[in-house]
Design a protein around this motif. Structure first.
Motif, PDB file in Angstrom:
ATOM      1  N   PHE A  63       0.827  -1.209   0.000  1.00  0.00           N
ATOM      2  CA  PHE A  63       0.000   0.000   0.000  1.00  0.00           C
ATOM      3  C   PHE A  63       0.862   1.259   0.000  1.00  0.00           C
ATOM      4  O   PHE A  63       0.547   2.240  -0.658  1.00  0.00           O
ATOM      5  N   LYS A  64       1.968   1.253   0.715  1.00  0.00           N
ATOM      6  CA  LYS A  64       2.795   2.441   0.861  1.00  0.00           C
ATOM      7  C   LYS A  64       3.781   2.651  -0.305  1.00  0.00           C
ATOM      8  O   LYS A  64       4.164   3.775  -0.574  1.00  0.00           O
ATOM      9  N   ILE A  65       4.183   1.575  -0.954  1.00  0.00           N
ATOM     10  CA  ILE A  65       5.221   1.679  -1.990  1.00  0.00           C
ATOM     11  C   ILE A  65       4.689   1.288  -3.374  1.00  0.00           C
ATOM     12  O   ILE A  65       4.757   2.056  -4.332  1.00  0.00           O
ATOM     13  N   THR A  66       4.132   0.097  -3.460  1.00  0.00           N
ATOM     14  CA  THR A  66       3.774  -0.426  -4.780  1.00  0.00           C
ATOM     15  C   THR A  66       2.649   0.368  -5.428  1.00  0.00           C
ATOM     16  O   THR A  66       2.728   0.724  -6.615  1.00  0.00           O
ATOM     17  N   GLN A  67       1.589   0.675  -4.694  1.00  0.00           N
ATOM     18  CA  GLN A  67       0.458   1.393  -5.283  1.00  0.00           C
ATOM     19  C   GLN A  67       0.852   2.769  -5.819  1.00  0.00           C
ATOM     20  O   GLN A  67       0.488   3.120  -6.947  1.00  0.00           O
ATOM     21  N   PRO A  68       1.604   3.591  -5.071  1.00  0.00           N
ATOM     22  CA  PRO A  68       2.043   4.872  -5.652  1.00  0.00           C
ATOM     23  C   PRO A  68       2.907   4.698  -6.900  1.00  0.00           C
ATOM     24  O   PRO A  68       2.795   5.462  -7.861  1.00  0.00           O
ATOM     25  N   LEU A  69       3.774   3.655  -6.890  1.00  0.00           N
ATOM     26  CA  LEU A  69       4.601   3.425  -8.067  1.00  0.00           C
ATOM     27  C   LEU A  69       3.755   3.004  -9.263  1.00  0.00           C
ATOM     28  O   LEU A  69       4.006   3.432 -10.406  1.00  0.00           O
ATOM     29  N   LEU A  70       2.742   2.178  -9.040  1.00  0.00           N
ATOM     30  CA  LEU A  70       1.845   1.794 -10.133  1.00  0.00           C
ATOM     31  C   LEU A  70       1.069   2.995 -10.667  1.00  0.00           C
ATOM     32  O   LEU A  70       0.832   3.115 -11.873  1.00  0.00           O
ATOM     33  N   GLN A  71       0.658   3.893  -9.748  1.00  0.00           N
ATOM     34  CA  GLN A  71      -0.028   5.107 -10.186  1.00  0.00           C
ATOM     35  C   GLN A  71       0.901   5.994 -11.016  1.00  0.00           C
ATOM     36  O   GLN A  71       0.484   6.589 -12.015  1.00  0.00           O
ATOM     37  N   LEU A  72       2.172   6.068 -10.600  1.00  0.00           N
ATOM     38  CA  LEU A  72       3.137   6.828 -11.386  1.00  0.00           C
ATOM     39  C   LEU A  72       3.318   6.216 -12.776  1.00  0.00           C
ATOM     40  O   LEU A  72       3.384   6.938 -13.780  1.00  0.00           O
ATOM     41  N   LYS A  73       3.386   4.893 -12.841  1.00  0.00           N
ATOM     42  CA  LYS A  73       3.536   4.231 -14.138  1.00  0.00           C
ATOM     43  C   LYS A  73       2.324   4.477 -15.028  1.00  0.00           C
ATOM     44  O   LYS A  73       2.449   4.775 -16.220  1.00  0.00           O
ATOM     45  N   LYS A  74       1.117   4.384 -14.440  1.00  0.00           N
ATOM     46  CA  LYS A  74      -0.099   4.619 -15.218  1.00  0.00           C
ATOM     47  C   LYS A  74      -0.155   6.068 -15.715  1.00  0.00           C
ATOM     48  O   LYS A  74      -0.528   6.346 -16.868  1.00  0.00           O
ATOM     49  N   ALA A  75       0.218   7.023 -14.836  1.00  0.00           N
ATOM     50  CA  ALA A  75       0.217   8.422 -15.237  1.00  0.00           C
ATOM     51  C   ALA A  75       1.238   8.678 -16.338  1.00  0.00           C
ATOM     52  O   ALA A  75       0.983   9.447 -17.280  1.00  0.00           O
ATOM     53  N   ALA A  76       2.413   8.042 -16.236  1.00  0.00           N
ATOM     54  CA  ALA A  76       3.422   8.208 -17.282  1.00  0.00           C
ATOM     55  C   ALA A  76       2.920   7.669 -18.613  1.00  0.00           C
ATOM     56  O   ALA A  76       3.155   8.265 -19.678  1.00  0.00           O
ATOM     57  N   ASP A  77       2.191   6.537 -18.588  1.00  0.00           N
ATOM     58  CA  ASP A  77       1.622   5.985 -19.819  1.00  0.00           C
ATOM     59  C   ASP A  77       0.600   6.947 -20.428  1.00  0.00           C
ATOM     60  O   ASP A  77       0.550   7.138 -21.655  1.00  0.00           O
ATOM     61  N   LEU A  78      -0.238   7.558 -19.590  1.00  0.00           N
ATOM     62  CA  LEU A  78      -1.241   8.503 -20.090  1.00  0.00           C
ATOM     63  C   LEU A  78      -0.577   9.727 -20.716  1.00  0.00           C
ATOM     64  O   LEU A  78      -1.022  10.230 -21.761  1.00  0.00           O
ATOM     65  N   ILE A  79       0.489  10.223 -20.078  1.00  0.00           N
ATOM     66  CA  ILE A  79       1.197  11.373 -20.648  1.00  0.00           C
ATOM     67  C   ILE A  79       1.829  10.991 -21.978  1.00  0.00           C
ATOM     68  O   ILE A  79       1.824  11.774 -22.935  1.00  0.00           O
ATOM     69  N   ALA A  80       2.366   9.760 -22.061  1.00  0.00           N
ATOM     70  CA  ALA A  80       2.947   9.307 -23.324  1.00  0.00           C
ATOM     71  C   ALA A  80       1.891   9.226 -24.429  1.00  0.00           C
ATOM     72  O   ALA A  80       2.208   9.370 -25.608  1.00  0.00           O
ATOM     73  N   GLN A  81       0.627   9.016 -24.056  1.00  0.00           N
ATOM     74  CA  GLN A  81      -0.465   8.938 -25.021  1.00  0.00           C
ATOM     75  C   GLN A  81      -1.066  10.311 -25.340  1.00  0.00           C
ATOM     76  O   GLN A  81      -2.007  10.405 -26.131  1.00  0.00           O
ATOM     77  N   GLY A  82      -0.562  11.374 -24.708  1.00  0.00           N
ATOM     78  CA  GLY A  82      -1.047  12.704 -25.007  1.00  0.00           C
ATOM     79  C   GLY A  82      -1.914  13.334 -23.955  1.00  0.00           C
ATOM     80  O   GLY A  82      -2.367  14.465 -24.122  1.00  0.00           O
ATOM     81  N   GLU A  83      -2.181  12.637 -22.842  1.00  0.00           N
ATOM     82  CA  GLU A  83      -2.982  13.205 -21.755  1.00  0.00           C
ATOM     83  C   GLU A  83      -2.060  13.992 -20.822  1.00  0.00           C
ATOM     84  O   GLU A  83      -1.682  13.530 -19.738  1.00  0.00           O
ATOM     85  N   TYR A  84      -1.725  15.208 -21.264  1.00  0.00           N
ATOM     86  CA  TYR A  84      -0.725  15.988 -20.533  1.00  0.00           C
ATOM     87  C   TYR A  84      -1.264  16.602 -19.243  1.00  0.00           C
ATOM     88  O   TYR A  84      -0.497  17.131 -18.453  1.00  0.00           O
ATOM     89  N   ARG A  85      -2.551  16.547 -19.024  1.00  0.00           N
ATOM     90  CA  ARG A  85      -3.123  17.087 -17.786  1.00  0.00           C
ATOM     91  C   ARG A  85      -3.195  16.047 -16.669  1.00  0.00           C
ATOM     92  O   ARG A  85      -3.759  16.312 -15.610  1.00  0.00           O
ATOM     93  N   THR A  86      -2.663  14.866 -16.897  1.00  0.00           N
ATOM     94  CA  THR A  86      -2.681  13.805 -15.885  1.00  0.00           C
ATOM     95  C   THR A  86      -1.802  14.181 -14.690  1.00  0.00           C
ATOM     96  O   THR A  86      -0.680  14.650 -14.866  1.00  0.00           O
ATOM     97  N   ARG A  87      -2.331  13.962 -13.479  1.00  0.00           N
ATOM     98  CA  ARG A  87      -1.571  14.234 -12.264  1.00  0.00           C
ATOM     99  C   ARG A  87      -1.696  13.031 -11.310  1.00  0.00           C
ATOM    100  O   ARG A  87      -2.662  12.263 -11.352  1.00  0.00           O
TER     101      ARG A  87
END
Length: 487
Positions: free
Chosen positions: A71-95
Motif C-alpha cells: 500500500f505504501k510503496i507499490t500502489q504509488p509506483l503503479l499510479q506513477l507508471k499509469k500516469a506516465a503511460d497517459l502522458i505518453a499517449q497525449g494526456e498531458y493534464r494527468t496528475r
C-alpha cells in the motif's frame, strides 16, 4: 501470478523478512531449548504447538507487513507508471495524488511538476503551431516545404493548390534529370532545389509554367551542420511581368511613333533650308509632307491626352438615349464607299425590333465602331467580307446590347490576344505605319470608352481567317458604375 509477486519489490521484501524471521527463530530457539526442556519436560506435543503458534504469528506479521509495504510503496509506483503511460499517449493534464511526505510523495510531486511543465510546453508549441498555420493560411504567396528526399512535408492552401495542379503535368526531362531522385519536386523547381541542397544557401529565380510566370525564393532547412530540406515561396508575378513588358513596349513604341515623323520633319525642313527643291511643285510636295507629319504628331498627342483622361476617369460624356440601329446604319454609310473602292463586301445586320440604350454617349460609341471598322478595313484583303451586327441579349436577367464587328482578314495570333487593347501594341510585328494614319491607340481608346459605359469588349480571332470583336453594353441607365458583365 505468484512468480510475478515474488519479482516485485514487495515480494522480495516479504521473502527477505520471512528468511530473517526464520533465522531469528532458529537462533532464539537454540537459546530457548534449555528452557523448553525444563518447562515442557516429557511434553513434545506442547513444544510442537508452541512452534506452530510462533510460525503462524511470524507468517502473519510478515504478510501484514508485506501488504503494508504494498500500500505504501507499490500502489504509488503503479499510479506513477499509469500516469506516465497517459502522458505518453497525449494526456498531458494527468496528475498523481500525493498521499505521503516521504520519498515517494516527493517523487509524486516532482512527477506532477514535470507533467505541468510538459503540458505548458506542449500548449506553447501548439500555440506557436496555430500561429504559424494562421500566418501561412493568410499568405497570398504559396509556401511548400520539402525534406531532403524531395517529399512535401508542409504546405499552405495556396502551395497545396499549386502542387496539386503541377503534379498532373508532364515535364520535359533531359539526360541529366531523367533519373532524378527527387520525385515530389516539380520539374521547374528541380534545379533550384538541387542547388539549395548542394550549396546550402538561398536561391532566387523565375519559372514559366502554363503561360504563367512565378517568382521562386528557396531557402535551406538546416539542422546543426546538415541540410534536412528546403522551403520554397512562390509568387505569381504574371501580371507584373506583363505590365513590365507592356511598359518597355510602350516606351519603345511611343519613341518609334514620335521619332519617325520628327525625322521626316527634320529631313524635309533641312531640304527646304538648303534649297534642294528645284521647282515650286517639289517645294510644295515637301511642305505637304511636313504638314501631314505634323498633323500625324498632333493626332498622336491628342489620342494620348484623351487616353490619359479616360484612364483617370475624366472622360466627358453626353448621357442620352441612343438608337442603336440608327447608329449602325450611319457608321455603315460612312465606310460603305471606302469598302467598295477596296473591293470589300460590307454589310450590317439588325433585328426587326428597335434597340435603344437608355444612358450612353452616341458620339463615343460611333468612335468605337469607327476605330474597329478602320482596323478591319486595313487588315482585310480584297474580296473578303466585313460585318456589323446588333442584337438584344439577356445576361443575368438584365438586357444588354450586343454589338459585333467581324472581318475575314489576316487574324491575330492567339498569344497576342490578351495585349491588343494595350497602347501601341502591334500584333503584326513586321507591320509599319508608313502607309497608315493610325496612332496605335485605337483599341486602347475603344476599351476605355466601352468600360466607361459599364460594358465589356472581347476579341476572338483565328489566324488567317479573321477577327471578331464583341461589345456588351447595358440597356438600362444606372447611376453607379458596375462590374464588367460576365458572359
Amino acid at each position: 501470478m505468484v512468480f510475478r509477486f515474488l519479482r516485485s519489490v514487495v515480494g522480495k521484501l516479504w521473502a527477505t523478512i520471512m528468511v530473517l524471521v526464520a533465522v531469528v527463530l532458529i537462533i532464539v530457539g537454540i537459546f530457548l531449548l534449555r528452557y523448553i526442556d525444563v518447562t515442557f519436560n516429557n511434553s513434545q506435543y506442547q513444544v510442537k504447538v508452541l512452534f506452530i503458534i510462533t510460525g503462524i504469528v511470524g507468517f502473519s506479521l510478515t504478510t501484514f507487513f508485506a501488504f503494508f509495504l504494498s500500500f505504501k510503496i507499490t500502489q504509488p509506483l503503479l499510479q506513477l507508471k499509469k500516469a506516465a503511460d497517459l502522458i505518453a499517449q497525449g494526456e498531458y493534464r494527468t496528475r498523481v495524488p500525493i498521499r505521503s511526505t516521504d520519498e515517494i510523495g516527493e517523487l509524486a510531486g516532482t512527477f506532477n511538476h514535470m507533467a505541468g511543465e510538459v503540458d505548458k510546453l506542449i500548449r506553447d508549441l501548439q500555440h506557436e503551431k496555430d500561429h504559424l498555420s494562421s500566418v501561412l493560411r493568410s499568405m497570398a504567396d504559396a509556401v511548400v516545404t520539402f525534406d531532403a528526399s524531395g517529399s512535401v512535408i508542409l504546405t499552405n492552401p495556396q502551395g497545396d493548390a499549386i502542387m496539386e495542379r503541377w503534379s498532373g503535368l508532364e515535364w520535359e526531362r533531359d539526360a541529366t534529370s531523367a533519373a532524378k531522385p527527387y520525385g515530389a519536386v516539380p520539374g521547374p523547381l528541380y534545379e533550384q532545389f538541387r542547388s539549395v541542397l548542394r550549396q546550402g544557401r538561398d536561391q532566387h529565380g523565375k519559372v514559366h509554367v502554363l503561360n504563367e510566370v512565378w517568382s521562386v525564393a528557396m531557402a535551406p532547412l538546416k539542422s546543426k551542420e546538415s541540410i534536412r530540406g528546403a522551403v520554397a515561396v512562390l509568387r505569381n508575378v504574371t501580371e507584373e511581368s506583363r505590365l513590365e513588358k507592356l511598359r518597355r513596349d510602350f516606351v519603345a513604341n511611343v519613341s518609334h511613333e514620335i521619332r519617325t515623323p520628327l525625322s521626316m520633319l527634320q529631313g524635309y525642313s533641312e531640304a527646304l533650308m538648303d534649297d534642294i527643291a528645284a521647282s515650286p511643285e517639289e517645294r510644295n510636295e515637301l511642305v505637304q509632307v511636313i504638314h501631314d507629319e505634323s498633323l500625324r504628331m498632333g493626332r498622336l498627342v491628342k489620342d494620348l491626352l484623351d487616353l490619359a483622361r479616360m484612364e483617370a476617369g475624366h472622360l466627358e460624356m453626353k448621357h442620352e438615349r441612343v438608337d442603336v440601329p440608327a447608329l449602325v446604319k450611319r457608321v455603315h454609310r460612312k465606310f460603305a464607299v471606302y469598302a467598295k473602292e477596296r473591293g470589300i463586301r460590307f454589310r450590317y445586320g439588325l433585328p426587326p425590333a428597335t434597340i435603344v440604350l437608355e444612358d450612353a454617349d452616341e458620339d463615343r460609341l460611333e468612335q468605337v465602331l469607327t476605330n474597329l471598322l478602320d482596323n478591319a478595313l486595313r487588315h482585310t484583303s480584297e474580296g473578303a467580307e466585313i460585318a456589323v451586327e446588333a442584337e438584344l441579349v439577356p445576361i443575368k436577367g438584365k438586357p444588354f446590347v450586343k454589338l459585333t464587328v467581324l472581318d475575314e482578314g489576316q487574324g491575330i495570333p492567339a498569344e497576342d490576344i490578351p495585349y491588343i487593347f494595350e497602347r501601341f501594341y502591334k500584333a503584326d510585328k513586321a507591320r509599319t505605319r508608313g502607309g497608315s494614319s493610325g496612332t496605335g491607340l485605337g483599341l486602347a481608346i475603344v476599351k476605355n470608352i466601352v468600360e466607361s459605359h459599364r460594358g465589356s469588349i472581347e476579341a476572338a480571332s483565328v489566324l488567317g481567317k479573321g477577327t471578331t470583336f464583341t461589345l456588351l453594353l447595358p440597356v438600362e441607365a444606372t447611376k453607379a458604375l458596375s462590374k464588367t458583365p460576365e458572359r
